[in-house]
Every structure is written in C-alpha cells, then in structure tokens.
Design a protein around this motif. Sequence first.
Motif, short mmCIF file in Angstrom:
data_model
loop_
_atom_site.label_atom_id
_atom_site.label_comp_id
_atom_site.label_asym_id
_atom_site.label_seq_id
_atom_site.Cartn_x
_atom_site.Cartn_y
_atom_site.Cartn_z
N PRO A 93 0.80 -1.22 0.00
CA PRO A 93 0.00 0.00 0.00
C PRO A 93 0.84 1.28 0.00
O PRO A 93 0.39 2.30 0.47
N HIS A 94 2.06 1.22 -0.51
CA HIS A 94 2.94 2.40 -0.48
C HIS A 94 2.84 3.25 -1.73
O HIS A 94 3.60 4.19 -1.89
N HIS A 95 1.91 2.90 -2.64
CA HIS A 95 1.72 3.73 -3.83
C HIS A 95 1.32 5.13 -3.42
O HIS A 95 0.55 5.30 -2.47
N HIS A 96 1.83 6.12 -4.10
CA HIS A 96 1.46 7.49 -3.79
C HIS A 96 1.41 8.31 -5.07
O HIS A 96 1.83 7.86 -6.12
N HIS A 97 0.87 9.49 -4.93
CA HIS A 97 0.67 10.38 -6.06
C HIS A 97 1.37 11.70 -5.75
O HIS A 97 1.89 11.87 -4.65
N HIS A 98 1.40 12.61 -6.71
CA HIS A 98 2.17 13.84 -6.55
C HIS A 98 1.34 15.08 -6.86
O HIS A 98 0.63 15.12 -7.86
N LEU A 99 1.45 16.06 -5.98
CA LEU A 99 0.86 17.38 -6.17
C LEU A 99 2.04 18.33 -6.33
O LEU A 99 2.88 18.44 -5.44
N ILE A 100 2.14 18.99 -7.50
CA ILE A 100 3.33 19.77 -7.83
C ILE A 100 2.96 21.22 -8.11
O ILE A 100 2.05 21.49 -8.89
N CYS A 101 3.71 22.14 -7.51
CA CYS A 101 3.54 23.55 -7.82
C CYS A 101 4.29 23.84 -9.12
O CYS A 101 5.50 23.58 -9.22
N VAL A 102 3.57 24.37 -10.11
CA VAL A 102 4.20 24.63 -11.41
C VAL A 102 5.11 25.86 -11.37
O VAL A 102 5.88 26.09 -12.30
N ARG A 103 5.05 26.62 -10.29
CA ARG A 103 5.87 27.83 -10.20
C ARG A 103 7.20 27.57 -9.47
O ARG A 103 8.25 27.94 -9.95
N CYS A 104 7.14 26.89 -8.30
CA CYS A 104 8.37 26.68 -7.51
C CYS A 104 8.81 25.21 -7.49
O CYS A 104 9.84 24.88 -6.91
N ASN A 105 8.02 24.31 -8.11
CA ASN A 105 8.31 22.87 -8.19
C ASN A 105 8.20 22.13 -6.87
O ASN A 105 8.60 20.96 -6.79
N LYS A 106 7.67 22.77 -5.81
CA LYS A 106 7.46 22.05 -4.55
C LYS A 106 6.54 20.87 -4.84
O LYS A 106 5.54 21.00 -5.54
N THR A 107 6.91 19.71 -4.32
CA THR A 107 6.15 18.49 -4.59
C THR A 107 5.68 17.88 -3.28
O THR A 107 6.46 17.72 -2.35
N ILE A 108 4.39 17.56 -3.23
CA ILE A 108 3.81 16.90 -2.07
C ILE A 108 3.34 15.52 -2.53
O ILE A 108 2.71 15.39 -3.58
N GLU A 109 3.68 14.49 -1.76
CA GLU A 109 3.21 13.15 -2.07
C GLU A 109 1.97 12.87 -1.23
O GLU A 109 1.88 13.31 -0.09
N PHE A 110 1.00 12.17 -1.83
CA PHE A 110 -0.20 11.80 -1.08
C PHE A 110 -0.68 10.43 -1.53
O PHE A 110 -0.35 9.96 -2.61
N LYS A 111 -1.43 9.78 -0.66
CA LYS A 111 -1.97 8.45 -0.95
C LYS A 111 -3.46 8.56 -1.24
O LYS A 111 -4.13 9.43 -0.71
N SER A 112 -3.95 7.68 -2.10
CA SER A 112 -5.38 7.63 -2.40
C SER A 112 -5.75 6.24 -2.88
O SER A 112 -5.37 5.84 -3.98
N ASP A 113 -6.46 5.51 -2.02
CA ASP A 113 -6.90 4.16 -2.41
C ASP A 113 -7.88 4.20 -3.58
O ASP A 113 -7.90 3.30 -4.40
N SER A 114 -8.70 5.26 -3.66
CA SER A 114 -9.70 5.31 -4.72
C SER A 114 -9.04 5.42 -6.10
O SER A 114 -9.51 4.80 -7.06
N ILE A 115 -7.94 6.17 -6.20
CA ILE A 115 -7.22 6.28 -7.48
C ILE A 115 -6.66 4.91 -7.88
O ILE A 115 -6.77 4.48 -9.02
#
Length: 151
Positions: A93-115
């Motif tokens: 269950p370690h799959h994760h997704h990425h939320l990325i700021c297109v301006r500063c490239n800050k990346t947040i990882e998050f999990k979602s079982d529904s995806i």
Amino acid sequence: MAPYTATSLKAELNDRGWRLTPQRETILQVFQNLPEGNHLSAEDLYNLLQEEGEQISLSTIYRTLKLMARMGILRELELAEGHKHYELNQPYPHHHHHLICVRCNKTIEFKSDSILKVGSKTAQKEGYHLLDCQLTIHAVCPTCQRALLPL
C-alpha cells in the motif's frame, strides 16, 4: 509485490535474458537508500555517483533507468521541471501520487486508495497487468499564490 532486492532484480533480469551488472546493482542501491519523498533525474543520479567515486556514464544511467522503469522497479515521474525523475516503485500500500507547484516545483506526495482502485479496475477490465498507478496534479501552491497577488 515485495520491495526489490539485488537478488530479485537479478532473477527478473535473468528471466528476460539480461544480466545484473555492477552498474545496475549500484543504481538500484542508490534508489533503495534514497530518503522517502526524494526523486532523482538521470543527471542528479550521475552527479551523486560521481561524488561517490562511481564511474558510470550518463548514457548507461539513462539506459538503466529506462530499463528499470519498463520492468516496474522504478517509477518514471513527469515533474514540473519538464524532465523525468525516478523513484523506487514501492509495492501496495505504499503507492502514492504527486501534487506539484508549477511555479516553484514544490512536490507533495499523497496516498489515495480510490485512485489505485480505479486504475486497477480499468487495467483488469482491459486484460492488462497493472505495474503502477500514479496521478500527478499540477497546481500553484499557497506561497506562490500569495506572491502572484498584487500588493
């Protein structure tokens, strides 16, 4: 699917008629030791290996990253900078997704079982074998939103 080891990588490569070269093993070890949440481009990996005294050419690194991504060992990520980054493809269950700021490239990882469920169900319905399921969201972070506002 268990996390990859040199032994499991060697077995999988041998099954496909390839060898576990010292370079491939070194590259796998770098990704296994990478702190969670870190991603490397081919150039990042090359520079890291140079600092450690490893003499692996950039072309060998590119070929190895592509091979390991095709095998499902690494995840190939399209991050905001416009070139590919890689990370170890962790098993469920370690799959994760990425939320990325297109301006500063800050990346947040998050999990979602529904995806993962949607990806798995879609692959199964079409007769595919799921290797990876990832969602990348491109957005503007709160800090950059504030910087864009007029004073």
